[in-house]
Design an enzyme around this catalytic site. Structure first.
Site, PDB file in Angstrom:
ATOM      1  N   CYS A  85       0.903  -1.163   0.041  1.00 44.40           N
ATOM      2  CA  CYS A  85      -0.024  -0.002  -0.248  1.00 44.40           C
ATOM      3  C   CYS A  85       1.025   1.453  -0.050  1.00 44.40           C
ATOM      4  O   CYS A  85       1.705   1.485   0.788  1.00 44.40           O
ATOM      5  CB  CYS A  85      -0.890   0.100   1.200  1.00 44.40           C
ATOM      6  SG  CYS A  85      -1.886   1.299   1.498  1.00 44.40           S
ATOM      7  N   CYS A 204      -0.259   3.353  -6.578  1.00 44.09           N
ATOM      8  CA  CYS A 204      -1.270   3.135  -5.765  1.00 44.09           C
ATOM      9  C   CYS A 204      -1.690   1.681  -6.233  1.00 44.09           C
ATOM     10  O   CYS A 204      -1.995   1.514  -7.496  1.00 44.09           O
ATOM     11  CB  CYS A 204      -2.623   3.995  -5.838  1.00 44.09           C
ATOM     12  SG  CYS A 204      -4.034   3.361  -4.822  1.00 44.09           S
ATOM     13  N   HIS A 206      -4.111   0.067  -5.948  1.00 44.49           N
ATOM     14  CA  HIS A 206      -5.617   0.009  -6.618  1.00 44.49           C
ATOM     15  C   HIS A 206      -5.605   0.089  -8.002  1.00 44.49           C
ATOM     16  O   HIS A 206      -6.375  -0.362  -8.874  1.00 44.49           O
ATOM     17  CB  HIS A 206      -6.536   0.777  -5.921  1.00 44.49           C
ATOM     18  CG  HIS A 206      -7.083   0.115  -4.655  1.00 44.49           C
ATOM     19  ND1 HIS A 206      -6.306   0.291  -3.371  1.00 44.49           N
ATOM     20  CD2 HIS A 206      -8.207  -0.273  -4.134  1.00 44.49           C
ATOM     21  CE1 HIS A 206      -6.939  -0.158  -2.352  1.00 44.49           C
ATOM     22  NE2 HIS A 206      -7.917  -0.751  -2.654  1.00 44.49           N
TER      23      HIS A 206
HETATM   24  N1  DGL Z   1      -3.804   0.605  -2.291  1.00 41.11           N
HETATM   25  C1  DGL Z   1      -3.478   1.891  -1.516  1.00 41.11           C
HETATM   26  C2  DGL Z   1      -2.241   2.572  -1.929  1.00 41.11           C
HETATM   27  O1  DGL Z   1      -1.583   1.872  -2.580  1.00 41.11           O
HETATM   28  C3  DGL Z   1      -4.818   2.321  -1.061  1.00 41.11           C
HETATM   29  C4  DGL Z   1      -4.894   3.571  -0.522  1.00 41.11           C
HETATM   30  C5  DGL Z   1      -6.309   3.819   0.314  1.00 41.11           C
HETATM   31  O2  DGL Z   1      -6.521   3.044   0.983  1.00 41.11           O
HETATM   32  O3  DGL Z   1      -6.584   4.908  -0.018  1.00 41.11           O
HETATM   33  O4  DGL Z   1      -2.083   3.738  -1.620  1.00 41.11           O
END
Ligand code: DGL
Length: 289
Positions: A85, A204, A206
């Site tokens: 993350c 990110c 996601h």
């Molecule tokens: N996957 C997380 C990242 O890489 C998500 C961030 C979130 O929870 O806003 O930043």
């Protein structure tokens, strides 16, 4: 008959799975690449879905939540935890490595996803203009600028926060027509800030789920950097350089999945990220510390 190595490790508190953490589902894009490269290891994935997204939360809260997660992984005997993350890597990794680890678990390790990505970007860009897309937290922290400038001082780094992108993914809207508006908006903005960008980091975990739409709205000559492969390669190198950690990582090809929210919902969503069906269990992490 169960191999002697497995029986021995089952009772050894120093041996355990590699932990992979994200606020939600995004870290599965990293886990998937890690498992492809290193299928022999055991993994435990934790998504703090009940408190996701982290992206707009304060430094203090992201640090507190991430530390709780790290302590939870250590209670699962993980010798090594990957913060899959960017937001947690940007806001909590350094404090955990410098302040907490020496006190709570000096022999265990926590790694992030920003440095491996920053290391490679210097070899990808041809004209030295790099863009970074991420959550508000990651972009405000300027972690990418700092790491890239340290490693490749000549590069121009331009950033853009995309606060709507994680909710689009978490709510399964990433392939719907409504997502186009927000994807195009931020791509147009970062290219207005620096029209010469030739390399764009998806900062990110996601964002790979939005890849189809990102490519649709991005000029073809721009290289999009997904982190998964780089993080997986960097982890393999790390384990190679640190045999003392590697020998404490269990290797029975087993992965378990935990979420702080609904396990049914997690399993259903996770299958989209992983392209395989999985089972997940509910856990609580805020009582560990
Ligand atoms: N996957 C997380 C990242 O890489 C998500 C961030 C979130 O929870 O806003 O930043």
């Amino acid at each position: 008959m169960i191999p002697a190595e497995i029986v021995k490790n089952a009772f050894n508190p120093e041996v355990g799975p590699i932990g992979v953490f994200d606020s939600g589902y995004g870290g599965l894009t990293i886990l998937s690449e890690i498992k492809t490269l290193m299928p022999q290891y055991n993994y435990v994935y934790l998504g703090d879905n009940a408190r996701a997204p982290y992206g707009n939360r304060s430094f203090e809260l992201v640090y507190e939540f991430t530390l709780q997660a790290v302590e939870w992984f250590f209670a699962q005997r993980c010798p090594l935890v990957v913060l899959a993350c960017n937001t947690a890597s940007a806001k909590a990794l350094r404090s955990i490595q410098q302040k907490n680890l020496p006190v709570i678990a000096p022999s265990r390790r926590v790694l992030g996803v920003i440095r491996p990505t920053a290391e490679l970007v210097g070899c990808i860009t041809k004209n030295g203009h790099v863009g970074v897309l991420g959550t508000a937290g990651t972009i405000q922290s300027q972690s990418y600028e700092i790491e890239i400038n340290k490693l490749h001082p000549g590069l121009t780094v331009t950033s853009e926060a995309c606060p709507m992108w994680v909710p689009l993914v978490e709510n399964r809207e990433y392939d719907k027509p409504g997502a186009d508006y927000f994807v195009k908006q931020h791509i147009d903005r970062i290219l207005q800030k620096d029209p010469e960008i030739d390399t764009l980091i998806l900062g990110c975990t996601h964002y790979p789920l939005l890849m189809e739409k990102i490519k649709m709205h991005l000029p073809e000559n721009i290289t999009v950097v997904e982190q998964g492969k780089y993080v997986a390669e960097s982890l393999r190198n790390y384990l190679h350089r640190h045999p003392e950690i590697d020998e404490r990582c269990a290797k029975n090809r087993h992965t378990s999945y935990f979420t702080t929210e609904s396990p049914e919902k997690f399993a259903q969503q996770a299958s989209i990220f992983l392209k395989e069906n999985i089972q997940s269990q509910k856990t609580v992490i805020d009582t560990i510390c």
